[in-house]
Design a protein around this motif. Sequence first.
Motif, short mmCIF file in Angstrom:
data_model
loop_
_atom_site.label_atom_id
_atom_site.label_comp_id
_atom_site.label_asym_id
_atom_site.label_seq_id
_atom_site.Cartn_x
_atom_site.Cartn_y
_atom_site.Cartn_z
N SER A 59 23.35 122.82 55.92
CA SER A 59 23.62 124.23 55.63
C SER A 59 23.64 124.37 54.11
O SER A 59 24.37 123.62 53.45
CB SER A 59 24.98 124.63 56.20
N LEU A 64 30.69 116.91 63.98
CA LEU A 64 29.94 117.84 64.83
C LEU A 64 29.90 117.38 66.30
O LEU A 64 29.40 118.11 67.16
CB LEU A 64 28.51 118.00 64.29
N GLU A 109 19.69 125.17 57.45
CA GLU A 109 20.44 126.04 58.37
C GLU A 109 21.11 127.18 57.61
O GLU A 109 22.32 127.16 57.36
CB GLU A 109 21.43 125.19 59.18
N ARG A 123 23.81 113.00 63.33
CA ARG A 123 24.56 113.87 62.43
C ARG A 123 26.00 113.37 62.35
O ARG A 123 26.39 112.44 63.05
CB ARG A 123 24.50 115.32 62.94
N ARG A 172 15.92 114.79 62.86
CA ARG A 172 16.01 115.84 61.84
C ARG A 172 17.32 115.74 61.08
O ARG A 172 18.32 115.19 61.57
CB ARG A 172 15.82 117.21 62.46
N TYR A 190 25.89 129.17 64.93
CA TYR A 190 25.31 127.82 64.82
C TYR A 190 24.89 127.27 66.17
O TYR A 190 23.81 126.70 66.33
CB TYR A 190 26.35 126.92 64.12
N1 GLU Z 1 24.07 122.63 59.58
C1 GLU Z 1 25.11 121.80 60.10
C2 GLU Z 1 25.98 121.31 58.96
O1 GLU Z 1 25.52 121.19 57.87
C3 GLU Z 1 24.58 120.59 60.83
C4 GLU Z 1 23.93 120.93 62.11
C5 GLU Z 1 23.53 119.75 62.98
O2 GLU Z 1 23.20 118.67 62.46
O3 GLU Z 1 23.52 119.94 64.19
O4 GLU Z 1 27.15 121.04 59.17
#
Ligand code: GLU
Length: 305
Positions: free
Chosen positions: A10, A212, A44, A208, A6, A190
Amino acid sequence: MRETGRFAPSPTGALHAGSLVAALASWLDVRARGARARWLVRIEDADTERCLPGMGEHILRQLADCGLVPDEAPVWQTQRTASYEAALAKLQALGLAYPCGCSRKDIDLALERLGQRHARHGERVYPGTCRSGLHGKPARAWRFAVEKFQALQPAPVLAWTDRRLGRQQQDVAREVGDFVLRRADGPWAYQLAVVVDDAAQGVTDVVRGEDLADNTARQILLQRALGLPTPGYLHTPLVRGADGEKLSKQNGASAIDTATPAAARAALDAAARVLGLGAAQGASCAEALAGWVPQWRALYNPRAS
Ligand code: GLU
């Protein structure tokens, strides 16, 4: 199980060079696993204060301009609050979530008294003040009882393996502390939302940005507490701004230009270079994407997780 990846942007701003890298990497990782694997997109927007109206739709259009189209209808976190409520209720029932009435100032003062001024990424390690009750203060947040849960784990240090970064470890109680699951004024954190959603969507492989990676130990603890499976992880290289920091709106990340097929292709080419992929044949995004799939397979070994 059907292999599932996935991209979870955000909607706080348009796709920029950095976020396109994560989108491309997660797409390639799925396509490199064969025809049955699924690539999903989750918007998100749980943190409604920071999200911009219409930005989720805009990001989906930018992705489509680059040839990155999810295999199923995108999921929006604002429509998933019942699932977050259920997860929080489960943690509360297990005695693993407690209300906290501390303001930032309260936390600073408590840490000062303890002689600890340790902050990581600007966040203080929560000193645990409200573990024993709210001390007459109104609840501001729900926190995860990390120390209590960690005591039930085989070892205090949580170790996991990232497909690019290798073995990682973190003592969440000592390095992060009891982290927030939900703020009292509404927004879901989150950490909780991502864990609940990845499980609900059957995500087997999280790809990702490296910024993160530091959240992963917290997320694995929550998965264990909630009885959810732990996916595989791969954190991609970051695009840096002129100041050497991760590219963000603050240091000049501008939205990628996808107005023409040639512009979209140029944006993809730049993202592919960050991932260590070579030049691709053909003029279209579709041709380039198809050409990078075998390169990705050779470089990142998607069967490894
Ligand atoms: N929504 C988060 C962001 O844009 C990423 C979340 C994820 O990939 O776990 O930083």
